[in-house]
Design a protein around this motif. Structure first.
Motif, PDB file in Angstrom:
ATOM      1  N   LEU A  83       0.823  -1.216   0.000  1.00 13.30           N
ATOM      2  CA  LEU A  83       0.000   0.000   0.000  1.00 13.30           C
ATOM      3  C   LEU A  83       0.851   1.257   0.000  1.00 13.30           C
ATOM      4  CD1 LEU A  83      -2.729  -1.003   2.629  1.00 13.30           C
ATOM      5  CD2 LEU A  83      -2.708  -1.441   0.156  1.00 13.30           C
ATOM      6  N   PHE A  84       2.101   1.121   0.457  1.00  9.84           N
ATOM      7  CA  PHE A  84       2.992   2.274   0.563  1.00  9.84           C
ATOM      8  C   PHE A  84       3.979   2.355  -0.597  1.00  9.84           C
ATOM      9  CE2 PHE A  84       1.597   1.032   4.782  1.00  9.84           C
ATOM     10  CZ  PHE A  84       1.117   2.231   5.292  1.00  9.84           C
ATOM     11  N   GLY A  85       3.819   1.501  -1.588  1.00 10.51           N
ATOM     12  CA  GLY A  85       4.674   1.543  -2.771  1.00 10.51           C
ATOM     13  C   GLY A  85       3.873   1.918  -3.999  1.00 10.51           C
ATOM     14  N   ARG A  86       4.532   2.533  -4.958  1.00 12.95           N
ATOM     15  CA  ARG A  86       3.847   2.958  -6.183  1.00 12.95           C
ATOM     16  C   ARG A  86       3.903   1.814  -7.199  1.00 12.95           C
ATOM     17  NH1 ARG A  86       6.755   6.936  -8.537  1.00 12.95           N
ATOM     18  NH2 ARG A  86       4.984   7.593  -9.825  1.00 12.95           N
ATOM     19  N   TYR A  87       3.147   0.756  -6.906  1.00 11.45           N
ATOM     20  CA  TYR A  87       3.149  -0.430  -7.764  1.00 11.45           C
ATOM     21  C   TYR A  87       1.987  -0.393  -8.750  1.00 11.45           C
ATOM     22  CZ  TYR A  87       6.290  -2.162  -4.145  1.00 11.45           C
ATOM     23  OH  TYR A  87       7.324  -2.314  -3.258  1.00 11.45           O
ATOM     24  N   ASP A  88       2.289  -0.794  -9.985  1.00 13.08           N
ATOM     25  CA  ASP A  88       1.238  -0.904 -11.002  1.00 13.08           C
ATOM     26  C   ASP A  88       0.507  -2.239 -10.888  1.00 13.08           C
ATOM     27  OD1 ASP A  88       1.927   1.577 -12.403  1.00 13.08           O
ATOM     28  OD2 ASP A  88       3.768   0.511 -12.951  1.00 13.08           O
ATOM     29  N   VAL A  89       1.239  -3.270 -10.446  1.00 11.63           N
ATOM     30  CA  VAL A  89       0.681  -4.632 -10.366  1.00 11.63           C
ATOM     31  C   VAL A  89       1.170  -5.296  -9.088  1.00 11.63           C
ATOM     32  CG1 VAL A  89       0.615  -6.922 -11.426  1.00 11.63           C
ATOM     33  CG2 VAL A  89       0.597  -4.897 -12.878  1.00 11.63           C
ATOM     34  N   ILE A  90       0.253  -5.961  -8.385  1.00 12.53           N
ATOM     35  CA  ILE A  90       0.619  -6.823  -7.261  1.00 12.53           C
ATOM     36  C   ILE A  90       0.316  -8.253  -7.695  1.00 12.53           C
ATOM     37  CG2 ILE A  90       0.405  -7.242  -4.786  1.00 12.53           C
ATOM     38  CD1 ILE A  90       1.006  -4.330  -5.434  1.00 12.53           C
ATOM     39  N   HIS A  91       1.336  -9.093  -7.735  1.00 12.90           N
ATOM     40  CA  HIS A  91       1.184 -10.458  -8.234  1.00 12.90           C
ATOM     41  C   HIS A  91       1.323 -11.434  -7.065  1.00 12.90           C
ATOM     42  CE1 HIS A  91       2.232 -13.466 -11.710  1.00 12.90           C
ATOM     43  NE2 HIS A  91       1.407 -13.993 -10.819  1.00 12.90           N
ATOM     44  N   TYR A  92       0.211 -12.082  -6.715  1.00 15.60           N
ATOM     45  CA  TYR A  92       0.178 -13.070  -5.645  1.00 15.60           C
ATOM     46  C   TYR A  92       0.436 -14.464  -6.218  1.00 15.60           C
ATOM     47  CZ  TYR A  92      -1.829  -9.785  -2.242  1.00 15.60           C
ATOM     48  OH  TYR A  92      -2.031  -8.746  -1.375  1.00 15.60           O
ATOM     49  N   HIS A  93       1.273 -15.233  -5.513  1.00 17.61           N
ATOM     50  CA  HIS A  93       1.583 -16.595  -5.938  1.00 17.61           C
ATOM     51  C   HIS A  93       1.091 -17.588  -4.900  1.00 17.61           C
ATOM     52  CE1 HIS A  93       4.163 -15.699  -9.455  1.00 17.61           C
ATOM     53  NE2 HIS A  93       4.332 -14.561  -8.823  1.00 17.61           N
ATOM     54  N   ALA A  94       0.276 -18.547  -5.328  1.00 14.14           N
ATOM     55  CA  ALA A  94      -0.305 -19.629  -4.513  1.00 14.14           C
ATOM     56  C   ALA A  94      -1.596 -19.182  -3.834  1.00 14.14           C
ATOM     57  CB  ALA A  94       0.688 -20.175  -3.488  1.00 14.14           C
ATOM     58  N   GLU A  95      -2.423 -20.161  -3.514  1.00 14.40           N
ATOM     59  CA  GLU A  95      -3.770 -19.899  -3.003  1.00 14.40           C
ATOM     60  C   GLU A  95      -3.765 -19.252  -1.619  1.00 14.40           C
ATOM     61  OE1 GLU A  95      -6.764 -23.179  -4.824  1.00 14.40           O
ATOM     62  OE2 GLU A  95      -5.389 -23.930  -3.304  1.00 14.40           O
ATOM     63  N   GLY A  96      -3.020 -19.833  -0.678  1.00 16.40           N
ATOM     64  CA  GLY A  96      -3.038 -19.345   0.693  1.00 16.40           C
ATOM     65  C   GLY A  96      -2.745 -17.862   0.833  1.00 16.40           C
ATOM     66  N   PRO A  97      -1.635 -17.365   0.249  1.00 12.16           N
ATOM     67  CA  PRO A  97      -1.316 -15.941   0.360  1.00 12.16           C
ATOM     68  C   PRO A  97      -2.378 -15.015  -0.230  1.00 12.16           C
ATOM     69  CG  PRO A  97       0.631 -17.181  -0.272  1.00 12.16           C
ATOM     70  CD  PRO A  97      -0.522 -18.140  -0.333  1.00 12.16           C
ATOM     71  N   CYS A  98      -3.214 -15.534  -1.139  1.00 14.15           N
ATOM     72  CA  CYS A  98      -4.269 -14.707  -1.746  1.00 14.15           C
ATOM     73  C   CYS A  98      -5.325 -14.261  -0.739  1.00 14.15           C
ATOM     74  CB  CYS A  98      -4.947 -15.464  -2.883  1.00 14.15           C
ATOM     75  SG  CYS A  98      -3.952 -15.616  -4.376  1.00 14.15           S
ATOM     76  N   ILE A  99      -5.261 -14.784   0.472  1.00  9.91           N
ATOM     77  CA  ILE A  99      -6.230 -14.423   1.492  1.00  9.91           C
ATOM     78  C   ILE A  99      -6.220 -12.919   1.774  1.00  9.91           C
ATOM     79  CG2 ILE A  99      -4.744 -14.709   3.532  1.00  9.91           C
ATOM     80  CD1 ILE A  99      -7.098 -16.288   4.805  1.00  9.91           C
ATOM     81  N   MET A 100      -5.074 -12.234   1.452  1.00  5.73           N
ATOM     82  CA  MET A 100      -4.965 -10.789   1.687  1.00  5.73           C
ATOM     83  C   MET A 100      -5.061  -9.967   0.408  1.00  5.73           C
ATOM     84  SD  MET A 100      -4.866 -10.218   4.871  1.00  5.73           S
ATOM     85  CE  MET A 100      -4.433  -8.477   4.773  1.00  5.73           C
ATOM     86  N   LEU A 101      -5.367 -10.612  -0.714  1.00 10.74           N
ATOM     87  CA  LEU A 101      -5.393  -9.907  -1.992  1.00 10.74           C
ATOM     88  C   LEU A 101      -6.410  -8.761  -2.011  1.00 10.74           C
ATOM     89  CD1 LEU A 101      -5.153 -11.564  -5.459  1.00 10.74           C
ATOM     90  CD2 LEU A 101      -7.039  -9.996  -5.034  1.00 10.74           C
TER      91      LEU A 101
END
Length: 369
Positions: A83-101
């Motif tokens: 949230l504090f970075g100027r990112y164009d894309v956030i890429h989540y890998h694997a199902e479990g970590p997607c809980i915070m997507l």
């Protein structure tokens, strides 16, 4: 583009397939001029906060180093930091970590999820961990701008279960350097074409128990090498070693990488992947790229990769596996024919540069589900 990747353990690392994929994507995207930040899980007692690798920015995030909590806690920390970075894309890998997507999505970030496999089906997880993984899966379905899957089976699963369309982009492969016998001869007394190889995580769904049982009934002087380590599955590894007890020709190497890994791939007589469950098996791609004759279970995730360039046995059928191995041990000319075509076939079919280009098209919206 400014890209953040999270959900993996650490790069550079070969701790699992997701780590290899993240490293390959991030390295190539950086070389193309994109700015990539990878959020690594912090190791226990480590004070490291940041670093770099081949131009990739590395951030080390707070992690609860307990079974079932590491991925979730690292995802919470990394998601807040995005949230504090100027990112164009956030890429989540694997199902479990997607809980915070949902969190970066709430703040207007473009969020992509790659599902490396249906992790809730893996035997190592307890009831609570499975529920968290399924929640991550649901969050990805609900909030991700696009979902990338590695196999047609998983693509069908998301369509049938959630009515959610996904984008199929398989893994790529980098050719394994062919190395003559050296380290593995000194360390394990192995000979060229003198062993059958399994290489991967030591977890129940990989079917290593079938391989050991089949090998115990095999008429051969070739050794069986099982290369890899536990993945929160110490009890299962003990069970495997009990199955192998009393047979000095079954060798457990533990975790391997670098030249040792290359030598094991380069000098094997056969490579065997007897899995019950896969996402897309990177070790199989690597084994074929090193020119191996491969024996795989008949699950779609394996047979779609190998087509008619590998020997296939019935999933979970120890006797069928033994029969196929016995035939190959008695017919070196047949093994040689498979070896002659493996590398060229797999390297043409799965090229990392193509995978990176298609992934970038997903980021930019040029490819949509």
């Amino acid at each position: 583009m400014r890209i953040a990747m999270l959900g993996h353990k650490r790069i550079p690392s070969r701790e699992g397939g997701a780590e290899v994929v993240v490293e390959e994507l991030a390295t190539r995207m950086t070389a193309l001029g994109h700015q990539v930040t990878c959020f690594n899980r912090k190791k226990k007692n480590s004070k490291k906060e940041a670093g770099s690798f081949k131009g990739i920015r590395l951030r080390y995030v707070w992690t609860i180093d307990w079974k079932g909590f590491a991925a979730l806690s690292a995802s919470v920390t990394a998601s807040v930091l995005t949230l504090f970075g100027r990112y164009d894309v956030i890429h989540y890998h694997a199902e479990g970590p997607c809980i915070m997507l949902w969190l970066p999505k709430l703040f207007g970030k473009r969020c992509i999820a790659t599902i490396h496999g249906l992790d809730h089906q893996r035997a190592k997880w307890g009831k609570m961990a499975r529920r968290c993984i399924l929640l991550g899966e649901w969050v990805a379905v609900k909030f991700a701008d696009e979902i990338i899957v590695l196999s047609r089976n998983v693509q069908n699963y998301f369509l049938e279960t959630y009515g959610r369309k996904t984008i199929f982009i398989p893994n790529g492969v980098s050719s394994i350097p062919i190395r003559p016998l050296d380290l593995i001869q000194k360390k394990y007394q192995l000979k060229k074409d003198g062993y059958i190889l399994y290489l991967g995580r030591l977890v129940p769904e990989k079917g290593i128990q079938y391989l050991i049982r089949a090998y115990q009934k095999l008429d051969t002087d070739k050794k069986l090498v099982i290369a890899g380590e536990s993945s929160d599955t110490d009890e299962f590894v003990c069970e495997l070693k009990r199955l192998a007890e009393g047979n000095p020709n079954i060798i457990f190497t533990g975790f391997v990488e670098g030249a040792l890994l290359d030598e094991l791939y380069s000098n094997a007589y056969l490579y065997v992947l007897p899995s019950d469950l896969e996402g897309m098996p990177l070790s199989l791609l690597e084994a074929m790229s090193a020119g191996n004759c491969c024996v795989v279970s008949d699950i779609e995730e394996c047979t779609a990769v190998t087509e008619d360039h590998a020997v296939v046995f019935k999933r979970g059928d120890t006797e069928d596996l033994r029969e196929k191995l016995q035939i190959l041990c008695k017919r070196p000319e047949l093994v040689r024919r498979y070896k002659e075509t493996a590398a060229d076939f797999i390297c043409r079919k799965y090229h990392w540069n193509d995978i990176v280009e298609r992934t970038l098209d997903v980021y930019s919206g040029r490819i949509r589900s």
